[in-house]
Design an enzyme around this catalytic site. Structure first.
Site, mmCIF file in Angstrom:
data_model
loop_
_atom_site.group_PDB
_atom_site.id
_atom_site.type_symbol
_atom_site.label_atom_id
_atom_site.label_comp_id
_atom_site.label_asym_id
_atom_site.label_seq_id
_atom_site.Cartn_x
_atom_site.Cartn_y
_atom_site.Cartn_z
ATOM 1 N N HIS A 17 -22.438 -9.233 44.212
ATOM 2 C CA HIS A 17 -23.322 -7.900 44.100
ATOM 3 C C HIS A 17 -24.744 -7.868 44.803
ATOM 4 O O HIS A 17 -25.345 -7.753 45.601
ATOM 5 C CB HIS A 17 -22.144 -7.528 43.342
ATOM 6 C CG HIS A 17 -21.221 -6.818 43.044
ATOM 7 N ND1 HIS A 17 -20.104 -7.733 41.933
ATOM 8 C CD2 HIS A 17 -20.382 -7.002 44.087
ATOM 9 C CE1 HIS A 17 -19.276 -7.255 42.140
ATOM 10 N NE2 HIS A 17 -18.739 -6.885 42.821
ATOM 11 N N LYS A 41 -8.227 1.850 38.393
ATOM 12 C CA LYS A 41 -8.216 0.701 37.951
ATOM 13 C C LYS A 41 -8.202 -0.231 36.314
ATOM 14 O O LYS A 41 -8.599 -1.723 36.845
ATOM 15 C CB LYS A 41 -9.617 -0.046 38.605
ATOM 16 C CG LYS A 41 -9.055 0.020 39.940
ATOM 17 C CD LYS A 41 -10.326 -0.291 41.062
ATOM 18 C CE LYS A 41 -10.034 -0.858 42.552
ATOM 19 N NZ LYS A 41 -10.402 -1.549 43.248
ATOM 20 N N ARG A 90 -15.455 -11.767 52.040
ATOM 21 C CA ARG A 90 -15.685 -12.998 51.586
ATOM 22 C C ARG A 90 -14.769 -14.028 52.406
ATOM 23 O O ARG A 90 -15.110 -14.991 53.485
ATOM 24 C CB ARG A 90 -15.347 -13.617 50.353
ATOM 25 C CG ARG A 90 -16.409 -12.453 49.073
ATOM 26 C CD ARG A 90 -16.206 -12.290 47.853
ATOM 27 N NE ARG A 90 -15.213 -11.203 48.188
ATOM 28 C CZ ARG A 90 -14.363 -10.415 47.228
ATOM 29 N NH1 ARG A 90 -14.743 -10.139 45.509
ATOM 30 N NH2 ARG A 90 -13.799 -9.648 46.992
ATOM 31 N N SER A 128 -15.292 -10.671 40.669
ATOM 32 C CA SER A 128 -15.263 -10.145 38.975
ATOM 33 C C SER A 128 -14.195 -10.238 38.116
ATOM 34 O O SER A 128 -14.200 -10.217 37.346
ATOM 35 C CB SER A 128 -15.195 -8.206 38.837
ATOM 36 O OG SER A 128 -16.310 -7.885 39.363
HETATM 37 P P1 ADP Z 1 -14.304 -2.332 44.881
HETATM 38 O O1 ADP Z 1 -12.947 -2.107 43.278
HETATM 39 O O2 ADP Z 1 -14.872 -1.542 45.225
HETATM 40 O O3 ADP Z 1 -13.253 -3.780 45.740
HETATM 41 P P2 ADP Z 1 -16.291 -4.421 43.340
HETATM 42 O O4 ADP Z 1 -16.976 -3.848 43.041
HETATM 43 O O5 ADP Z 1 -14.471 -5.827 43.240
HETATM 44 O O6 ADP Z 1 -15.202 -2.954 44.404
HETATM 45 O O7 ADP Z 1 -16.545 -4.836 45.294
HETATM 46 C C1 ADP Z 1 -17.589 -3.727 45.851
HETATM 47 C C2 ADP Z 1 -17.163 -4.458 46.638
HETATM 48 O O8 ADP Z 1 -18.526 -5.810 46.827
HETATM 49 C C3 ADP Z 1 -16.631 -4.930 48.483
HETATM 50 O O9 ADP Z 1 -16.756 -5.054 49.543
HETATM 51 C C4 ADP Z 1 -16.789 -6.592 47.614
HETATM 52 O O10 ADP Z 1 -15.510 -7.404 48.807
HETATM 53 C C5 ADP Z 1 -17.887 -6.526 47.994
HETATM 54 N N1 ADP Z 1 -18.325 -8.304 47.297
HETATM 55 C C6 ADP Z 1 -17.617 -8.259 45.788
HETATM 56 N N2 ADP Z 1 -17.856 -10.103 45.497
HETATM 57 C C7 ADP Z 1 -18.277 -10.107 46.257
HETATM 58 C C8 ADP Z 1 -19.281 -11.291 46.544
HETATM 59 N N3 ADP Z 1 -18.765 -12.501 45.882
HETATM 60 N N4 ADP Z 1 -19.621 -11.499 47.749
HETATM 61 C C9 ADP Z 1 -19.704 -10.663 48.634
HETATM 62 N N5 ADP Z 1 -19.224 -9.555 49.107
HETATM 63 C C10 ADP Z 1 -18.820 -9.109 47.109
#
Ligand code: ADP
Length: 160
Positions: A17, A41, A90, A128
């Protein structure tokens, strides 16, 4: 003033992130990290904890702020004067869901553009969910999250 909104659960924020936030901060005048307050969630961290972990991580980045994402994303983006929504891509596995989400948001409001960015290779397999699993099993997550997030994860392990 070009503003991009980066929405997500951030349960918890990872280096993946942060990588995206840093990239966006170079391209836009302002980056707003919008933390979703969505209990559907069943997050490990409460909304307040997630927002706090994000806020600590962006301290010192002067064109980045973090706040709660209330209600419908497209309405929020327009209200905050955002030009675009940022999402991360990703692996191929992210594509289908993200594609659907972006087109749905466009259908809801034509003005809202979605842009995708890729993290550096090291973080391509980082999520995450995986970080929480490693931590729960007692593994070392220090390469994947900022140190204050690592401490928060360890705290949850003690409580859980
Ligand atoms: P959500 O529940 O909305 O998917 P996340 O916190 O899991 O929320 O992710 C928010 C955004 O960040 C999403 O677009 C996800 O694909 C992106 N994201 C999460 N981890 C990574 C990573 N390691 N590299 C790039 N983007 C990421």
């Amino acid at each position: 003033m070009r503003t991009v909104i980066y929405p997500g659960s951030f349960d918890p924020l990872t280096n993946g992130h942060l990588d995206l936030i840093q990239r966006a901060a170079h391209l836009f005048d302002r980056v707003i990290v919008a933390v979703a307050d969505n209990d559907a969630k069943s997050p490990l961290f409460t909304f307040e904890e997630r927002l706090d972990l994000v806020s600590q991580s962006i301290r010192g980045m002067k064109n980045v702020e973090a706040e709660r994402l209330p209600g419908l994303l497209v309405d929020y983006v327009v209200r905050r004067g955002g030009q675009a929504v940022l999402r991360g891509l990703r692996a191929v596995s992210d594509f289908e869901f993200e594609f659907q989400l972006a087109l749905m948001n466009r259908k809801l409001d034509e003005r809202v553009e979605t842009i995708f960015m890729m993290p550096r290779e090291t973080y391509v397999f980082l999520s995450s969910r995986v970080v929480k699993e490693i931590s729960r099993l007692g593994g070392d997550v220090s390469a994947f999250v900022p140190s204050h997030v690592g401490r928060a994860l360890a705290g949850k392990r003690l409580v859980g």
